[in-house]
Design an enzyme around this catalytic site. Structure first.
Site, PDB file in Angstrom:
ATOM      1  N   ASN A  24      27.909 -73.734 -32.584  1.00 15.15           N
ATOM      2  CA  ASN A  24      28.100 -73.191 -33.923  1.00 15.15           C
ATOM      3  C   ASN A  24      28.239 -71.669 -33.864  1.00 15.15           C
ATOM      4  O   ASN A  24      28.655 -71.120 -32.856  1.00 15.15           O
ATOM      5  CB  ASN A  24      26.970 -73.651 -34.857  1.00 15.15           C
ATOM      6  CG  ASN A  24      27.474 -73.985 -36.243  1.00 15.15           C
ATOM      7  OD1 ASN A  24      28.201 -73.220 -36.867  1.00 15.15           O
ATOM      8  ND2 ASN A  24      27.086 -75.155 -36.734  1.00 15.15           N
ATOM      9  N   ARG A  25      27.854 -70.981 -34.910  1.00 20.91           N
ATOM     10  CA  ARG A  25      28.214 -69.575 -35.066  1.00 20.91           C
ATOM     11  C   ARG A  25      27.057 -68.625 -34.798  1.00 20.91           C
ATOM     12  O   ARG A  25      25.909 -68.923 -35.119  1.00 20.91           O
ATOM     13  CB  ARG A  25      28.739 -69.351 -36.492  1.00 20.91           C
ATOM     14  CG  ARG A  25      30.051 -70.084 -36.775  1.00 20.91           C
ATOM     15  CD  ARG A  25      30.138 -70.487 -38.246  1.00 20.91           C
ATOM     16  NE  ARG A  25      31.410 -71.103 -38.596  1.00 20.91           N
ATOM     17  CZ  ARG A  25      31.688 -72.401 -38.438  1.00 20.91           C
ATOM     18  NH1 ARG A  25      30.788 -73.212 -37.915  1.00 20.91           N
ATOM     19  NH2 ARG A  25      32.866 -72.875 -38.801  1.00 20.91           N
ATOM     20  N   HIS A  51      30.504 -71.596 -30.506  1.00 13.85           N
ATOM     21  CA  HIS A  51      30.419 -72.662 -29.497  1.00 13.85           C
ATOM     22  C   HIS A  51      30.329 -72.150 -28.060  1.00 13.85           C
ATOM     23  O   HIS A  51      30.922 -72.716 -27.139  1.00 13.85           O
ATOM     24  CB  HIS A  51      31.615 -73.603 -29.633  1.00 13.85           C
ATOM     25  CG  HIS A  51      31.559 -74.491 -30.844  1.00 13.85           C
ATOM     26  ND1 HIS A  51      30.397 -74.757 -31.526  1.00 13.85           N
ATOM     27  CD2 HIS A  51      32.544 -75.175 -31.499  1.00 13.85           C
ATOM     28  CE1 HIS A  51      30.665 -75.572 -32.540  1.00 13.85           C
ATOM     29  NE2 HIS A  51      31.944 -75.834 -32.554  1.00 13.85           N
ATOM     30  N   HIS A 125      29.996 -82.650 -29.142  1.00 11.40           N
ATOM     31  CA  HIS A 125      31.050 -82.461 -30.140  1.00 11.40           C
ATOM     32  C   HIS A 125      32.023 -83.646 -30.155  1.00 11.40           C
ATOM     33  O   HIS A 125      33.231 -83.462 -30.271  1.00 11.40           O
ATOM     34  CB  HIS A 125      31.790 -81.156 -29.865  1.00 11.40           C
ATOM     35  CG  HIS A 125      32.374 -80.504 -31.085  1.00 11.40           C
ATOM     36  ND1 HIS A 125      33.487 -80.995 -31.733  1.00 11.40           N
ATOM     37  CD2 HIS A 125      31.979 -79.412 -31.783  1.00 11.40           C
ATOM     38  CE1 HIS A 125      33.779 -80.214 -32.764  1.00 11.40           C
ATOM     39  NE2 HIS A 125      32.868 -79.253 -32.822  1.00 11.40           N
ATOM     40  N   TYR A 127      34.143 -86.603 -31.649  1.00 12.82           N
ATOM     41  CA  TYR A 127      34.757 -86.978 -32.925  1.00 12.82           C
ATOM     42  C   TYR A 127      34.769 -88.507 -33.014  1.00 12.82           C
ATOM     43  O   TYR A 127      35.124 -89.187 -32.055  1.00 12.82           O
ATOM     44  CB  TYR A 127      36.202 -86.495 -33.004  1.00 12.82           C
ATOM     45  CG  TYR A 127      36.402 -85.012 -33.147  1.00 12.82           C
ATOM     46  CD1 TYR A 127      36.833 -84.452 -34.352  1.00 12.82           C
ATOM     47  CD2 TYR A 127      36.206 -84.150 -32.069  1.00 12.82           C
ATOM     48  CE1 TYR A 127      37.058 -83.096 -34.483  1.00 12.82           C
ATOM     49  CE2 TYR A 127      36.422 -82.790 -32.185  1.00 12.82           C
ATOM     50  CZ  TYR A 127      36.851 -82.264 -33.397  1.00 12.82           C
ATOM     51  OH  TYR A 127      37.074 -80.912 -33.517  1.00 12.82           O
ATOM     52  N   ASP A 191      32.000 -78.794 -43.368  1.00  9.99           N
ATOM     53  CA  ASP A 191      31.660 -78.111 -42.124  1.00  9.99           C
ATOM     54  C   ASP A 191      30.332 -77.418 -42.402  1.00  9.99           C
ATOM     55  O   ASP A 191      30.228 -76.196 -42.395  1.00  9.99           O
ATOM     56  CB  ASP A 191      32.750 -77.120 -41.719  1.00  9.99           C
ATOM     57  CG  ASP A 191      32.567 -76.601 -40.290  1.00  9.99           C
ATOM     58  OD1 ASP A 191      31.724 -77.153 -39.558  1.00  9.99           O
ATOM     59  OD2 ASP A 191      33.263 -75.642 -39.912  1.00  9.99           O
ATOM     60  N   GLN A 229      25.251 -80.632 -38.129  1.00 11.77           N
ATOM     61  CA  GLN A 229      26.473 -80.112 -38.721  1.00 11.77           C
ATOM     62  C   GLN A 229      27.423 -81.285 -38.935  1.00 11.77           C
ATOM     63  O   GLN A 229      27.872 -81.919 -37.978  1.00 11.77           O
ATOM     64  CB  GLN A 229      27.129 -79.078 -37.800  1.00 11.77           C
ATOM     65  CG  GLN A 229      28.307 -78.339 -38.415  1.00 11.77           C
ATOM     66  CD  GLN A 229      27.906 -77.070 -39.140  1.00 11.77           C
ATOM     67  OE1 GLN A 229      26.728 -76.717 -39.186  1.00 11.77           O
ATOM     68  NE2 GLN A 229      28.867 -76.358 -39.690  1.00 11.77           N
ATOM     69  N   GLU A 257      27.062 -83.156 -35.410  1.00 13.69           N
ATOM     70  CA  GLU A 257      26.634 -82.264 -34.344  1.00 13.69           C
ATOM     71  C   GLU A 257      25.156 -81.929 -34.535  1.00 13.69           C
ATOM     72  O   GLU A 257      24.805 -81.029 -35.303  1.00 13.69           O
ATOM     73  CB  GLU A 257      27.478 -80.998 -34.343  1.00 13.69           C
ATOM     74  CG  GLU A 257      28.973 -81.243 -34.232  1.00 13.69           C
ATOM     75  CD  GLU A 257      29.776 -80.016 -34.608  1.00 13.69           C
ATOM     76  OE1 GLU A 257      29.522 -78.930 -34.028  1.00 13.69           O
ATOM     77  OE2 GLU A 257      30.643 -80.127 -35.501  1.00 13.69           O
TER      78      GLU A 257
END
Length: 292
Positions: A24-25, A51, A125, A127, A191, A229, A257
């Site tokens: 993440n950030r 990330h 991560h 999907y 998100d 997330q 996540e």
């Protein structure tokens, strides 16, 4: 996912990989640990860190071996992230074990140690599209997430620091909800970080269930982490895909996540992500599958 190793080496969408050191950030791509300021790569929105950086765990080679695990068939991957890699302090030894359990689950166990205090917030991560990888969007998937609160999303996805109730908002997924009814609440869908607990737990706790009425498949998710997330792939746009396809587009998959909160290293009131010498980082996340 992709068909070839070469595609995974490129992997612009972080598909199926371990993300770190910090998923993440990180706002302004900097943080302070023990009075020392560290600068990491600005690889998101020109100003921020995402990330793990330019060559994070996603694009590193890990050593792997098949192991015996009491829960089922397993493979363990190990990696040594050197002091200074992507700007992070400390030599970090990390291991990730994937177990295909006898109960139809994918269980992911993480363990790490360091020789210098460093932020660590790893996640997987993957999907998912429970109708299949080329089945179109996830709009008909029915989601339930047991979270009363979420971190407020600010500009460019950086948390403001506020923790808000989901009541009366599109983030309220405590009752089964067709996700297509909520995706349009913002330009790029979900998100967002949901708050599951105030700290990491020792054993995984169920937090979500996703049902696909088309296939009848159900995915249940459990974790030891305090946050998750939910990403509904509103930014997904890749020309690589399985089966020789021409890629994946927006809303064709979702990620759950499991992790600590975004920008936690710069938000002292969020659960800490700093790992110190003598401590062992542990995380367990499990995705269990069945048919409804």
């Amino acid at each position: 996912g992709y068909d070839t190793v070469a595609d995974y080496e490129v992997n612009p969408a972080y598909m199926g990989c371990v993300v770190g050191r910090v998923a993440n950030r990180i706002s302004k791509a900097s943080f302070v640990v023990d009075g020392v300021t560290y600068q990491v790569a600005r690889n998101f929105a020109e100003h921020h860190h995402l990330h793990g950086g330019i060559i994070g765990f996603t694009h590193r080679y890990w050593s792997g071996e098949i192991i015996q695990h009491e829960s089922g068939q397993a493979i363990r991957f190990e990696y040594l992230s050197a002091d200074g890699e992507e700007g992070y302090p400390g030599n970090l030894s990390i291991a990730v074990t994937y177990i295909l359990t006898d109960g139809n689950a994918i269980r992911i166990e993480y363990e790490a140690t360091t020789d210098k205090a460093t932020p660590l917030n790893v996640t997987n991560h993957a999907y998912f599209n429970l109708s299949g990888h080329a089945a179109g969007t996830i709009h008909d998937h029915v989601f339930r997430i047991d979270a009363d609160f979420a971190t407020e999303r600010g500009e460019e996805g950086i948390p403001t620091g506020q923790i808000l109730s989901v009541t009366g908002t599109p983030l309220d997924l405590r009752q089964p909800t067709r996700i297509g009814e909520r995706i349009d609440a913002s330009e790029f869908g979900f998100d967002h970080n949901f708050v599951l607990a105030s700290e990491r737990r020792s054993e995984p706790v169920p937090f979500a269930e996703v049902y696909d009425p088309t296939s009848g498949r159900v995915m249940e998710a459990s974790t030891t982490e305090p946050g998750v997330q939910l990403y509904t792939s509103g930014f997904l746009d890749t020309d690589m895909s399985k089966g020789g396809g021409d890629g994946y587009g927006r809303f064709e998959g979702f990620c759950l996540e499991t992790q600590h909160f975004p920008d936690a290293v710069n938000k002292p009131h969020f659960p800490s992500v700093v790992l110190r010498p003598g401590e062992t980082y542990r995380q367990i996340t499990e995705y269990r599958f069945s048919t409804g």
